[in-house]
Design a protein around this motif. Structure first.
Motif, PDB file in Angstrom:
ATOM      1  N   SER A  12       0.900  -1.303  -0.095  1.00 25.07           N
ATOM      2  CA  SER A  12      -0.300   0.389   0.102  1.00 25.07           C
ATOM      3  C   SER A  12       0.402   1.298  -0.129  1.00 25.07           C
ATOM      4  O   SER A  12       0.578   2.706   0.127  1.00 25.07           O
ATOM      5  N   LEU A  13       2.054   1.599  -0.080  1.00 20.61           N
ATOM      6  CA  LEU A  13       3.167   2.198  -0.565  1.00 20.61           C
ATOM      7  C   LEU A  13       2.545   3.399  -1.668  1.00 20.61           C
ATOM      8  O   LEU A  13       1.794   2.994  -2.617  1.00 20.61           O
ATOM      9  N   ILE A  14       2.420   4.729  -0.800  1.00 23.96           N
ATOM     10  CA  ILE A  14       1.931   5.421  -2.201  1.00 23.96           C
ATOM     11  C   ILE A  14       3.201   6.076  -2.355  1.00 23.96           C
ATOM     12  O   ILE A  14       4.101   6.739  -2.295  1.00 23.96           O
ATOM     13  N   ARG A  15       3.357   6.464  -3.776  1.00 27.90           N
ATOM     14  CA  ARG A  15       3.928   6.623  -5.214  1.00 27.90           C
ATOM     15  C   ARG A  15       3.130   8.393  -5.364  1.00 27.90           C
ATOM     16  O   ARG A  15       2.477   8.141  -5.731  1.00 27.90           O
ATOM     17  N   THR A  16       4.201   8.745  -5.895  1.00 31.63           N
ATOM     18  CA  THR A  16       4.439  10.435  -6.833  1.00 31.63           C
ATOM     19  C   THR A  16       5.361  10.009  -8.062  1.00 31.63           C
ATOM     20  O   THR A  16       6.472   8.846  -8.072  1.00 31.63           O
ATOM     21  N   LEU A  32      -3.553  15.769 -18.304  1.00 28.90           N
ATOM     22  CA  LEU A  32      -4.847  15.369 -17.680  1.00 28.90           C
ATOM     23  C   LEU A  32      -5.821  15.272 -19.425  1.00 28.90           C
ATOM     24  O   LEU A  32      -6.227  16.186 -19.490  1.00 28.90           O
ATOM     25  N   ALA A  33      -6.040  13.687 -19.601  1.00 18.71           N
ATOM     26  CA  ALA A  33      -7.597  13.286 -20.960  1.00 18.71           C
ATOM     27  C   ALA A  33      -8.467  13.293 -19.908  1.00 18.71           C
ATOM     28  O   ALA A  33      -8.519  12.234 -19.495  1.00 18.71           O
ATOM     29  N   ASP A  34      -9.193  14.157 -19.611  1.00 25.90           N
ATOM     30  CA  ASP A  34     -10.412  13.474 -19.181  1.00 25.90           C
ATOM     31  C   ASP A  34     -11.792  13.795 -19.554  1.00 25.90           C
ATOM     32  O   ASP A  34     -13.308  13.989 -19.330  1.00 25.90           O
ATOM     33  N   TRP A  66      -2.602  11.004 -18.312  1.00 27.39           N
ATOM     34  CA  TRP A  66      -3.683  11.131 -17.727  1.00 27.39           C
ATOM     35  C   TRP A  66      -5.068  10.345 -18.065  1.00 27.39           C
ATOM     36  O   TRP A  66      -5.544  10.922 -18.031  1.00 27.39           O
ATOM     37  N   ILE A  67      -4.967   9.352 -18.430  1.00 32.73           N
ATOM     38  CA  ILE A  67      -6.612   8.975 -19.650  1.00 32.73           C
ATOM     39  C   ILE A  67      -7.480   8.692 -18.408  1.00 32.73           C
ATOM     40  O   ILE A  67      -7.937   7.268 -18.196  1.00 32.73           O
ATOM     41  N   ILE A  68      -8.924   9.150 -18.047  1.00 31.50           N
ATOM     42  CA  ILE A  68      -9.853   9.337 -17.156  1.00 31.50           C
ATOM     43  C   ILE A  68     -11.074   9.186 -17.190  1.00 31.50           C
ATOM     44  O   ILE A  68     -10.628  11.105 -17.878  1.00 31.50           O
ATOM     45  N   PRO A  69     -11.899   8.612 -17.595  1.00 33.11           N
ATOM     46  CA  PRO A  69     -11.967   7.306 -17.215  1.00 33.11           C
ATOM     47  C   PRO A  69     -10.990   6.339 -18.644  1.00 33.11           C
ATOM     48  O   PRO A  69     -11.671   6.762 -20.309  1.00 33.11           O
ATOM     49  N   CYS A  70     -10.828   4.971 -17.905  1.00 37.18           N
ATOM     50  CA  CYS A  70      -9.944   4.496 -19.266  1.00 37.18           C
ATOM     51  C   CYS A  70      -9.541   2.754 -18.669  1.00 37.18           C
ATOM     52  O   CYS A  70      -8.572   2.718 -17.678  1.00 37.18           O
ATOM     53  N   ILE A 120      -0.021   5.264  -6.976  1.00 32.83           N
ATOM     54  CA  ILE A 120      -0.516   6.350  -7.478  1.00 32.83           C
ATOM     55  C   ILE A 120      -1.124   7.962  -6.685  1.00 32.83           C
ATOM     56  O   ILE A 120      -1.805   8.564  -7.275  1.00 32.83           O
ATOM     57  N   LYS A 121      -0.249   8.492  -6.765  1.00 33.50           N
ATOM     58  CA  LYS A 121      -0.565  10.122  -6.316  1.00 33.50           C
ATOM     59  C   LYS A 121      -0.460  10.798  -7.297  1.00 33.50           C
ATOM     60  O   LYS A 121       0.507  11.436  -7.881  1.00 33.50           O
ATOM     61  N   ILE A 122      -1.384  11.931  -8.689  1.00 35.10           N
ATOM     62  CA  ILE A 122      -0.477  11.942  -9.179  1.00 35.10           C
ATOM     63  C   ILE A 122      -1.041  14.356  -9.157  1.00 35.10           C
ATOM     64  O   ILE A 122      -2.366  13.754  -8.241  1.00 35.10           O
TER      65      ILE A 122
END
Length: 108
Positions: free
Chosen positions: A3-7, A14-16, A38-42, A106-108
């Motif tokens: 559960s490590l949080i990474r950046t 952002l492609a939303d 970062w494609i969201i949602p996808c 992953i934190k963006i």
């Protein structure tokens, strides 16, 4: 599960919207370099009309890595990934360079 949080120390666009998701990185001439999309949602991607390889990191709604595809080449496809809500398209080699692991957040 880790559960490590990474950046990821890259500039992430952002492609939303429908059109941003549709276009993605298609037709781009210059390879990604310390940047990503970062494609969201996808939950699946294609590499049609791509001019370079990428690493793809699929995330759950919570931002947990559920699947990674390294060095995805042009004209390849990734079928829908169960539990994936978004994907970050990164320069090829990023997954190894930053030692990303399934289960990390992953934190963006």
């Amino acid at each position: 599960m880790n559960s490590l949080i990474r950046t990821i120390p890259y500039s992430i666009e952002l492609a939303d919207s429908f059109f941003k998701r549709l276009r993605g990185l298609m037709f781009r001439k210059v390879e990604l370099k310390e940047e990503g999309l970062w494609i969201i949602p996808c939950n699946s991607i294609h590499m049609c009309f791509m001019n370079f390889s990428i690493d793809a990191v699929f995330l759950s709604k919570e931002g947990r890595i559920v699947r990674m595809v390294e060095d995805l080449k042009p004209w390849r496809f990734v079928k829908p990934i169960k539990n994936a809500y978004s994907v970050i398209e990164l320069p090829s080699g990023t997954i190894k360079r930053h030692d990303l692991k399934i289960g990390e957040i992953i934190k963006i």
